[in-house]
Design a protein around this motif. Sequence first.
Motif, PDB file in Angstrom:
ATOM      1  N   PRO A  23      75.317  36.859  78.009  1.00 34.02           N
ATOM      2  CA  PRO A  23      75.910  36.625  79.313  1.00 34.02           C
ATOM      3  C   PRO A  23      77.000  37.661  79.610  1.00 34.02           C
ATOM      4  CG  PRO A  23      75.695  34.568  78.103  1.00 34.02           C
ATOM      5  CD  PRO A  23      75.362  35.666  77.147  1.00 34.02           C
ATOM      6  N   GLY A  24      76.999  38.182  80.807  1.00 36.51           N
ATOM      7  CA  GLY A  24      78.003  39.177  81.175  1.00 36.51           C
ATOM      8  C   GLY A  24      77.450  40.107  82.228  1.00 36.51           C
ATOM      9  N   MET A  25      78.330  40.660  83.027  1.00 38.04           N
ATOM     10  CA  MET A  25      77.931  41.558  84.101  1.00 38.04           C
ATOM     11  C   MET A  25      77.742  42.967  83.572  1.00 38.04           C
ATOM     12  SD  MET A  25      77.912  39.679  86.884  1.00 38.04           S
ATOM     13  CE  MET A  25      78.097  40.841  88.227  1.00 38.04           C
ATOM     14  N   ALA A  26      76.807  43.718  84.194  1.00 37.77           N
ATOM     15  CA  ALA A  26      76.702  45.143  83.888  1.00 37.77           C
ATOM     16  C   ALA A  26      77.999  45.813  84.311  1.00 37.77           C
ATOM     17  CB  ALA A  26      75.514  45.747  84.636  1.00 37.77           C
ATOM     18  N   LEU A  27      78.480  46.779  83.523  1.00 36.44           N
ATOM     19  CA  LEU A  27      79.771  47.396  83.797  1.00 36.44           C
ATOM     20  C   LEU A  27      79.640  48.510  84.828  1.00 36.44           C
ATOM     21  CD1 LEU A  27      81.543  47.666  80.341  1.00 36.44           C
ATOM     22  CD2 LEU A  27      82.065  46.142  82.224  1.00 36.44           C
ATOM     23  N   ALA A  28      80.334  48.337  85.947  1.00 36.58           N
ATOM     24  CA  ALA A  28      80.520  49.371  86.954  1.00 36.58           C
ATOM     25  C   ALA A  28      79.211  49.982  87.443  1.00 36.58           C
ATOM     26  CB  ALA A  28      81.459  50.450  86.408  1.00 36.58           C
ATOM     27  N   ALA A  29      79.332  51.159  88.037  1.00 30.88           N
ATOM     28  CA  ALA A  29      78.181  51.854  88.595  1.00 30.88           C
ATOM     29  C   ALA A  29      77.751  52.971  87.663  1.00 30.88           C
ATOM     30  CB  ALA A  29      78.539  52.405  89.973  1.00 30.88           C
ATOM     31  N   GLY A 125      79.080  42.346  62.989  1.00 33.60           N
ATOM     32  CA  GLY A 125      79.777  41.087  63.236  1.00 33.60           C
ATOM     33  C   GLY A 125      78.932  40.112  64.036  1.00 33.60           C
ATOM     34  N   PHE A 126      79.565  39.012  64.500  1.00 31.77           N
ATOM     35  CA  PHE A 126      78.812  37.989  65.213  1.00 31.77           C
ATOM     36  C   PHE A 126      79.513  37.486  66.470  1.00 31.77           C
ATOM     37  CE2 PHE A 126      81.253  36.025  61.756  1.00 31.77           C
ATOM     38  CZ  PHE A 126      81.990  35.067  62.423  1.00 31.77           C
ATOM     39  N   LYS A 127      80.721  37.945  66.767  1.00 28.16           N
ATOM     40  CA  LYS A 127      81.427  37.473  67.956  1.00 28.16           C
ATOM     41  C   LYS A 127      81.180  38.419  69.123  1.00 28.16           C
ATOM     42  CE  LYS A 127      85.033  34.728  65.765  1.00 28.16           C
ATOM     43  NZ  LYS A 127      86.476  34.393  65.737  1.00 28.16           N
ATOM     44  N   THR A 128      80.949  37.838  70.290  1.00 27.98           N
ATOM     45  CA  THR A 128      80.618  38.611  71.479  1.00 27.98           C
ATOM     46  C   THR A 128      81.551  38.239  72.623  1.00 27.98           C
ATOM     47  OG1 THR A 128      79.014  36.967  72.217  1.00 27.98           O
ATOM     48  CG2 THR A 128      78.197  38.728  70.791  1.00 27.98           C
ATOM     49  N   GLY A 129      81.415  38.936  73.735  1.00 28.47           N
ATOM     50  CA  GLY A 129      82.215  38.648  74.916  1.00 28.47           C
ATOM     51  C   GLY A 129      81.552  39.241  76.141  1.00 28.47           C
ATOM     52  N   LYS A 130      82.179  39.071  77.304  1.00 24.64           N
ATOM     53  CA  LYS A 130      81.604  39.558  78.553  1.00 24.64           C
ATOM     54  C   LYS A 130      81.415  41.064  78.552  1.00 24.64           C
ATOM     55  CE  LYS A 130      83.257  35.758  81.442  1.00 24.64           C
ATOM     56  NZ  LYS A 130      84.077  35.371  82.622  1.00 24.64           N
ATOM     57  N   ASN A 131      82.256  41.772  77.792  1.00 26.74           N
ATOM     58  CA  ASN A 131      82.137  43.227  77.683  1.00 26.74           C
ATOM     59  C   ASN A 131      82.064  43.676  76.226  1.00 26.74           C
ATOM     60  OD1 ASN A 131      84.843  42.418  77.315  1.00 26.74           O
ATOM     61  ND2 ASN A 131      85.609  44.463  77.818  1.00 26.74           N
ATOM     62  N   ALA A 272      72.634  53.655  78.898  1.00 28.07           N
ATOM     63  CA  ALA A 272      72.765  52.488  79.773  1.00 28.07           C
ATOM     64  C   ALA A 272      74.054  52.570  80.585  1.00 28.07           C
ATOM     65  CB  ALA A 272      72.723  51.205  78.956  1.00 28.07           C
ATOM     66  N   LEU A 273      75.130  53.044  79.988  1.00 26.71           N
ATOM     67  CA  LEU A 273      76.368  53.232  80.739  1.00 26.71           C
ATOM     68  C   LEU A 273      76.199  54.289  81.820  1.00 26.71           C
ATOM     69  CD1 LEU A 273      79.132  53.061  77.983  1.00 26.71           C
ATOM     70  CD2 LEU A 273      78.975  51.592  79.989  1.00 26.71           C
ATOM     71  N   LEU A 274      75.527  55.377  81.488  1.00 26.89           N
ATOM     72  CA  LEU A 274      75.262  56.425  82.476  1.00 26.89           C
ATOM     73  C   LEU A 274      74.449  55.872  83.648  1.00 26.89           C
ATOM     74  CD1 LEU A 274      74.340  59.341  80.042  1.00 26.89           C
ATOM     75  CD2 LEU A 274      76.315  59.332  81.595  1.00 26.89           C
ATOM     76  N   ASP A 275      73.502  54.993  83.337  1.00 27.89           N
ATOM     77  CA  ASP A 275      72.632  54.424  84.360  1.00 27.89           C
ATOM     78  C   ASP A 275      73.271  53.254  85.113  1.00 27.89           C
ATOM     79  OD1 ASP A 275      70.730  56.241  83.507  1.00 27.89           O
ATOM     80  OD2 ASP A 275      69.656  54.794  82.257  1.00 27.89           O
ATOM     81  N   GLY A 276      74.424  52.795  84.628  1.00 27.93           N
ATOM     82  CA  GLY A 276      75.064  51.640  85.249  1.00 27.93           C
ATOM     83  C   GLY A 276      74.410  50.330  84.903  1.00 27.93           C
ATOM     84  N   THR A 277      73.696  50.281  83.771  1.00 20.23           N
ATOM     85  CA  THR A 277      72.948  49.074  83.393  1.00 20.23           C
ATOM     86  C   THR A 277      73.430  48.440  82.087  1.00 20.23           C
ATOM     87  OG1 THR A 277      71.266  50.392  82.227  1.00 20.23           O
ATOM     88  CG2 THR A 277      70.874  49.908  84.566  1.00 20.23           C
ATOM     89  N   TRP A 278      74.498  48.969  81.493  1.00 16.62           N
ATOM     90  CA  TRP A 278      74.935  48.437  80.201  1.00 16.62           C
ATOM     91  C   TRP A 278      75.361  46.986  80.320  1.00 16.62           C
ATOM     92  CZ3 TRP A 278      79.081  46.003  78.028  1.00 16.62           C
ATOM     93  CH2 TRP A 278      79.136  45.967  76.615  1.00 16.62           C
ATOM     94  N   LYS A 279      74.896  46.171  79.410  1.00 15.81           N
ATOM     95  CA  LYS A 279      75.337  44.796  79.259  1.00 15.81           C
ATOM     96  C   LYS A 279      75.533  44.529  77.775  1.00 15.81           C
ATOM     97  CE  LYS A 279      73.028  42.878  83.346  1.00 15.81           C
ATOM     98  NZ  LYS A 279      72.072  41.844  83.838  1.00 15.81           N
ATOM     99  N   PRO A 280      76.387  43.575  77.417  1.00  7.71           N
ATOM    100  CA  PRO A 280      76.585  43.273  75.995  1.00  7.71           C
ATOM    101  C   PRO A 280      75.295  42.766  75.374  1.00  7.71           C
ATOM    102  CG  PRO A 280      77.611  41.592  77.357  1.00  7.71           C
ATOM    103  CD  PRO A 280      77.201  42.697  78.275  1.00  7.71           C
ATOM    104  N   GLY A 281      74.854  43.394  74.292  1.00  7.75           N
ATOM    105  CA  GLY A 281      73.616  43.013  73.639  1.00  7.75           C
ATOM    106  C   GLY A 281      73.844  42.460  72.252  1.00  7.75           C
TER     107      GLY A 281
END
Length: 360
Positions: A23-29, A125-131, A272-281
């Motif tokens: 869960p989390g939004m893609a970062l920026a454009a 590790g095993f802990k995640t977050g929105k980013n 993915a960051l270059l494309d504006g599609t990165w999300k936490p995986g």
Amino acid sequence: MIQFSRRRLLQSGAALGLTTVLPGMALAAKKDKVKAAFVYVGPVGDFGYSFAHDQGRKFLAEKLGDKVETTYVESVSEGPDAERVIRKLAQDGNDIVFATSFGFMEPTVKVARAFPKVAFEHATGFKTGKNLGIYNSRFYEGRAVLGTIAGMMSKSGKGGYVASFPIPEVVMGINAFTLAARKVKPDFQTSVVWVNSWYDPAKESDAAKALMDQGADVITQHTDSPGPLQAAESRGAIAFGQAWDMSKFAPNAHMTAIVDHWGPHYVASVQALLDGTWKPGDVWGGMKEDFVEMAPWNPKMPDDVKAAAQKIVDGTVDGSYKVFTGPIKDQSGKDKIAAETVIPDGDLLKMDWYVEGVRS
């Protein structure tokens, strides 16, 4: 020029295919250029784990050219120092920070919350977050190959394991090594010495010597210096490299090594960051996905040992071999995993018990 296997280059996009999006939004454009920073627990010259990550960073720079700018900080202690370093990298305008050691988990979680517009990825590790995403390698698959070789080549039936910290990743490796060794030599015993460090050449070497003094004629390690290999070389034992081909340090002792491939994942994340599609995986790749590869077999290995080792590799890749398949007994000899039952990933990732044959 960083050299990787042809198979690995053909599968360099595998990391994207492995990713479970959290869960989390893609970062920026979209971005024209990404600044990527790496935090290492050891020196880049350890020729082990941190070295392998840095080879991945170089692979990233080579593949994406002027679309990426990379920096790294080496020999960062796990704890308050890690938080300081990670925070500074975020403040310096990096678009993504890769924290590459288990002990960096809590500092990365804390800093990620404070910098919601920066992407963070934490290894093992095993802990995640929105980013904050996580990525890992199934190192244990390579340990099973090492255990097969150990079981076939050991004369004493005793292996020595130089271990860092008793975290699930390391426990998994000890168990996989021992299970595979006992498949070919049922009375094989693995003695473990904990050095409580990822990189301490002197302590690692001393641990290997102590294990050989106790009768071990095979040495393996989940620490990052060539120290144990060099100790084995001096005693005429066999041994295995950690995270990268270390054969130049012990040409007679070094039978093979687990080689960590991080570069394709780094390329996928930055792209993915270059494309504006990165999300936490949530990525956990192994031999099939080319996160793990074995270094070349030592020519001194008998042909039947090479064949048996390759059979484990091939079976792991095609899915026909899974080292953590029951029946499995625990350290006390009690039935732990029923026949034909495969330990699920969730249980592997919190493994805190030892299989029969481990002396810890």
